[in-house]
Design an enzyme around this catalytic site. Sequence first.
Site, PDB file in Angstrom:
ATOM      1  N   GLU A 225      10.512  -6.885  -9.632  1.00 16.30           N
ATOM      2  CA  GLU A 225       9.324  -7.718  -9.432  1.00 16.30           C
ATOM      3  C   GLU A 225       9.681  -9.197  -9.605  1.00 16.30           C
ATOM      4  O   GLU A 225      10.337  -9.569 -10.584  1.00 16.30           O
ATOM      5  CB  GLU A 225       8.224  -7.336 -10.418  1.00 16.30           C
ATOM      6  CG  GLU A 225       7.838  -5.866 -10.385  1.00 16.30           C
ATOM      7  CD  GLU A 225       7.234  -5.425  -9.060  1.00 16.30           C
ATOM      8  OE1 GLU A 225       6.034  -5.126  -9.037  1.00 16.30           O
ATOM      9  OE2 GLU A 225       7.989  -5.367  -8.054  1.00 16.30           O
TER      10      GLU A 225
ATOM     11  N   HIS B 184       9.784  -2.849  -6.153  1.00 20.46           N
ATOM     12  CA  HIS B 184       9.241  -2.470  -7.468  1.00 20.46           C
ATOM     13  C   HIS B 184      10.291  -1.726  -8.298  1.00 20.46           C
ATOM     14  O   HIS B 184       9.951  -0.872  -9.120  1.00 20.46           O
ATOM     15  CB  HIS B 184       8.001  -1.586  -7.330  1.00 20.46           C
ATOM     16  CG  HIS B 184       6.942  -2.113  -6.416  1.00 20.46           C
ATOM     17  ND1 HIS B 184       6.262  -3.285  -6.660  1.00 20.46           N
ATOM     18  CD2 HIS B 184       6.433  -1.619  -5.262  1.00 20.46           C
ATOM     19  CE1 HIS B 184       5.392  -3.490  -5.691  1.00 20.46           C
ATOM     20  NE2 HIS B 184       5.485  -2.489  -4.829  1.00 20.46           N
TER      21      HIS B 184
ATOM     22  N   GLY C 255       0.855  -1.176   0.000  1.00 23.07           N
ATOM     23  CA  GLY C 255       0.000   0.000   0.000  1.00 23.07           C
ATOM     24  C   GLY C 255       0.887   1.220   0.000  1.00 23.07           C
ATOM     25  O   GLY C 255       1.794   1.335  -0.830  1.00 23.07           O
TER      26      GLY C 255
ATOM     27  N   SER D 116       6.085  -5.219  -0.752  1.00 18.30           N
ATOM     28  CA  SER D 116       5.966  -3.804  -1.106  1.00 18.30           C
ATOM     29  C   SER D 116       6.193  -2.915   0.123  1.00 18.30           C
ATOM     30  O   SER D 116       7.290  -2.885   0.662  1.00 18.30           O
ATOM     31  CB  SER D 116       4.600  -3.561  -1.747  1.00 18.30           C
ATOM     32  OG  SER D 116       4.513  -2.270  -2.303  1.00 18.30           O
ATOM     33  N   ALA D 117       5.180  -2.195   0.587  1.00 18.89           N
ATOM     34  CA  ALA D 117       5.337  -1.347   1.771  1.00 18.89           C
ATOM     35  C   ALA D 117       5.776  -2.162   2.982  1.00 18.89           C
ATOM     36  O   ALA D 117       6.575  -1.707   3.806  1.00 18.89           O
ATOM     37  CB  ALA D 117       4.039  -0.604   2.077  1.00 18.89           C
TER      38      ALA D 117
END
Length: 235
Positions: free
Chosen positions: A194, A159, A90, A122-123
């Site tokens: 990724e 990313h 997020g 991710s986050a």
Amino acid sequence: MKSIIIASTSTLHEGSYLEYLLPTLQSHFKNCKNLLFIPYARPSGISHDDYTQKVAEAFATINISVKGIHEFEDTESAIKNAEGIFTGGGNTFLLVTQLYKNKIMQLLAETVKNGTPYLGTSAGSNICGLSMQTTNDMPIIYPPSFQTLGLIPFNLNPHYLDPDLQSKHMGETRETRIKEFHAFNSIPVLGLREGSWLEVKGEKITLKGNLSARLFKQNETPIELETESDLSNLK
């Protein structure tokens, strides 16, 4: 002993949520029947309940049940008693703000360092480094501190994208942004593409996945690291 998976992303192109990681996660969480999920990074468009349900559906395929931390009255006890922990993606600014607001940043770090298996995407991966300053996210909210979990002795850029040499876009690349960070900070930064992730077992840190990663150090030329590279001594 620390047992951590730090993934660039939760979902690959044309794949379902966590699909590419499930074989790894089945082994990583092999002693867990229940997983604590931290959905704090999601700013809008999906509620904490819906986000947790999405995670639960993925982990059900490997026979692990999931409960969101927002479902507990006592978040500290939830972390202390967790069999395994997953922090999803997020916005990193929002995630860090919420961890500090709920007074669980330090506790989460201590719990994972003491051996509770952890997954970040991710986050949730950004916060595994020394600070969140190399995130790609917009600063939609002001956190009390940029300091994060410090589970590994460097920073991450999930990313990570290589420059598109065919593109006419003249804006800054990810590499440019990381070099800007290094104008003021000496912390190494690993650009995770990724489909790549880090496996942390105790003090050993290994690059996994099908793609290489790009390592940035202050005042040095970036280098490519191949899968199975040992990053244990990076600091």
